[in-house]
Design an enzyme around this catalytic site. Structure first.
Site, mmCIF file in Angstrom:
data_model
loop_
_atom_site.group_PDB
_atom_site.id
_atom_site.type_symbol
_atom_site.label_atom_id
_atom_site.label_comp_id
_atom_site.label_asym_id
_atom_site.label_seq_id
_atom_site.Cartn_x
_atom_site.Cartn_y
_atom_site.Cartn_z
ATOM 1 N N ASP A 1 0.868 -1.190 0.000
ATOM 2 C CA ASP A 1 0.000 0.000 0.000
ATOM 3 C C ASP A 1 0.899 1.234 0.000
ATOM 4 O OD1 ASP A 1 -2.169 1.918 0.688
ATOM 5 O OD2 ASP A 1 -3.340 0.087 0.925
ATOM 6 N N HIS B 1 2.182 1.948 -3.173
ATOM 7 C CA HIS B 1 1.300 2.921 -3.819
ATOM 8 C C HIS B 1 1.858 4.337 -3.751
ATOM 9 C CE1 HIS B 1 -2.417 0.054 -3.345
ATOM 10 N NE2 HIS B 1 -1.417 -0.498 -3.987
#
Ligand SMILES: *[C@@H]1O[C@H](CO)[C@@H](O)[C@H](O)[C@H]1NC(C)=O
Ligand SMILES: *[C@@H]1O[C@H](CO)[C@@H](O)[C@H](O)[C@H]1NC(C)=O
Ligand SMILES: *[C@@H]1O[C@H](CO)[C@@H](O)[C@H](O)[C@H]1NC(C)=O
Ligand SMILES: *[C@@H]1O[C@H](CO)[C@@H](O)[C@H](O)[C@H]1NC(C)=O
Ligand SMILES: *[C@@H]1O[C@H](CO)[C@@H](O)[C@H](O)[C@H]1NC(C)=O
Ligand SMILES: *[C@@H]1O[C@H](CO)[C@@H](O)[C@H](O)[C@H]1NC(C)=O
Ligand SMILES: CC(=O)N[C@H]1CO[C@H](CO)[C@@H](O)[C@@H]1O
Length: 342
Positions: free
Chosen positions: A158, A181
Site C-alpha cells: 500500500d 502505492h
C-alpha cells in the site's frame, strides 16, 4: 520525554515477527526484570519474555506497561508454538522523540502508525512487505505535527507513507519507495471532523515500480476537509504507473457516491523537479473537485517519459488552473496552458 509509554531506540535494529492477536495471561516485561526508568535497557527482559511466550503452546501476550522504557536492541524471532501479541508497542502520543534504525518485516496492516505525536523524527527505517499485501502502509501519520521521515527504504503493498487528517509540518526526505502505492496525502474527506493537513514537504525521494508516485487524494462525499501548503520537490520516478496525482474522485471498490463532488479544499500545492519514467501513458492527473476547485497549484520543472506502446504520454486536468514555471515535458493541462498564454 513523554510520561506515557515510550520506547527509545538508541542504535538499534529491531525485528518484529509473528505479532498476531491472542488471548492469555499477559507476560509483563517488568516480571522479567525490565525497569521503566527510561535509562535501563530492557532488551534482555523483553527477550526473556519473548522466549517464554514463544515456548508457550497457547497464544500469549507480552505487555510493556505505561512508562518510559529504554530498548537498545532486540530481535524477536519465531518460529513459535502459538501466536504472540506484543502489547503497547506503538508510536502514539509521543513528543520530542527519535525512532531510528528499525527494520519492520511483513506487518499485519500498517507497519507504523504515528498518531498524536509532536516533534518526532523517524530515520534509517527499512520497511518490507510484499507488493501484493493489502493495507500494509509503511508509515501512516495522523493528528501529528513536526514529523520528519528521512533516510529510509520502504516497500509495501500500500502507500509507503500516507498522511491522514491532522498531519501538520511533516517532512519526508531521502526516502526510497517501492513496491507500493507511493507517497500519499489522504485519503481525506471520508470521515466526520477531519482536521486539515497543513505543511507537507516531500523532497529528494525516489519511487520505483509504484502504482502512484506523489498523490493527494480525497473522497467524493459531503465531509469537508482541507490540505494546504503541500510541496513535492526533487523526486525521481522509475516506472511509476501514475507519477503525479491529485485525485478528488478517490473511490476504491465503489465505496462512495461518485455523484457527490469532494468537499475537501486543496490549495498551495507545488510539484517541482520531478523526472523519470511513467509506466502508463497518463502520467499526470490533476482531477480536483467541482465544488472546491484546487487553488494555488504550481507546476515547476517536470520531465517524464513513457516508453510503452499505448500511445503518447498525456495529462488530465479538471477544476484546476495551475501556474507554470520552468519547463514541462510533457505539457501539463495543455488547455490551461493555451488559455493562459493567449
Ligand atoms: C505532548 O505535547 C502536547 C502539546 O504540547 C501536550 O498537550 C501533551 O500533553 C504532551 N504529551 C506528553 C505525553 O507529554
Ligand atoms: C524535538 O525533539 C528533539 C529530540 O528528538 C529535541 O532535541 C528538540 O529539542 C525538540 N524540539 C523542540 C522544539 O522541542
Ligand atoms: C525536520 O525537517 C525540517 C526540514 O528538513 C527541518 O527544518 C527540521 O529542523 C527537522 N526537524 C527535526 C526535529 O529534525
Ligand atoms: C537523496 O536521497 C538519497 C537516497 O535516496 C541519498 O543517498 C542522497 O544523499 C540524498 N541527497 C541529498 C542531497 O540529501
Ligand atoms: C513497470 O511497471 C509495470 C506496471 O507496474 C510492470 O508490469 C512492469 O513489470 C514494470 N517494468 C519493469 C522493467 O520493472
Ligand atoms: C504522438 O505524437 C506524435 C508527435 O507529436 C504524433 O505524430 C502522433 O500522431 C501521436 N500519436 C498519437 C497516438 O496520438
Ligand atoms: C497493558 C497496558 O498497559 N496497555 C496499555 C497499552 O497502551 C495503550 C495506549 O497507551 C493503553 O490504552 C493500554 O492500557
Amino acid at each position: 520525554m513523554s510520561t506515557t509509554f515510550c520506547i527509545t531506540l538508541f542504535s538499534s535494529w529491531l525485528l518484529l515477527a509473528s505479532i498476531v492477536g491472542a488471548q492469555s495471561r499477559p507476560l509483563d516485561v517488568r516480571s522479567f526484570g525490565a525497569k521503566g526508568d527510561g535509562v535501563s535497557d530492557i532488551s534482555q527482559a523483553l527477550l526473556s519474555a519473548w522466549k517464554a511466550a514463544c515456548n508457550s503452546p497457547k497464544p500469549s501476550t507480552i505487555v510493556i506497561p505505561r512508562g518510559t522504557f529504554g530498548l537498545l536492541q532486540a530481535t524477536l524471532e519465531g518460529p513459535c508454538k502459538a501466536p504472540i501479541e506484543l502489547q503497547n508497542f506503538s508510536f502514539n502520543f509521543l513528543n520530542n522523540s527519535i525512532i531510528s534504525g528499525i527494520a519492520s518485516l511483513n506487518s499485519k496492516l500498517f507497519h507504523m502508525n504515528i498518531l498524536g505525536c509532536n516533534n518526532v523524527t523517524l530515520s534509517r527505517l527499512t520497511i518490507t512487505a510484499p507488493g501484493t499485501s493489502l493495507n500494509t502502509d509503511g508509515i501512516h501519520v495522523g493528528r501529528s505535527s513536526g514529523v520528519n521521515i528521512t533516510d529510509s527504504t520502504i516497500g509495501t503493498g500500500d502507500d509507503c507513507v500516507s498522511l491522514g487528517d491532522g498531519s501538520k509540518q511533516v517532512s519526508i526526505t531521502n526516502v526510497v519507495c517501492g513496491p507500493g502505492h507511493g507517497i500519499s496525502i489522504g485519503s481525506l474527506g471520508r470521515y466526520k471532523n477531519e482536521e486539515p493537513v497543513v505543511g507537507v514537504f516531500v523532497r529528494n525521494c525516489t519511487l520505483i515500480n509504484t502504482l502512484t508516485g506523489v498523490r493527494v487524494k480525497s473522497w467524493p462525499s459531503a465531509t469537508t476537509g482541507a490540505a494546504t501548503d503541500v510541496h513535492f520537490d526533487d523526486i525521481t520516478m522509475r516506472n511509476v504507473t501514475s507519477p503525479i496525482v491529485i485525485d478528488q474522485e478517490y473511490c476504491p471498490n465503489n465505496q462512495c457516491t461518485l455523484g457527490a463532488p469532494s468537499r475537501v479544499k486543496i490549495s498551495k500545492v507545488s510539484f517541482n523537479n520531478i523526472r523519470g519514467t511513467s509506466a502508463s501513458a497518463l502520467a499526470v492527473k490533476l482531477v480536483c473537485s467541482k465544488t472546491f476547485p484546487c487553488e494555488g497549484v504550481e507546476i515547476g520543472d517536470i520531465d517524464l517519459a513513457y516508453h510503452g506502446s499505448l500511445g503518447n504520454i498525456t495529462t488530465n486536468c479538471a477544476n484546476v488552473q495551475p501556474t507554470f514555471m520552468g519547463r514541462q515535458n510533457p505539457p501539463i493541462c495543455a488547455k490551461n496552458n493555451a488559455a493562459q498564454s493567449s
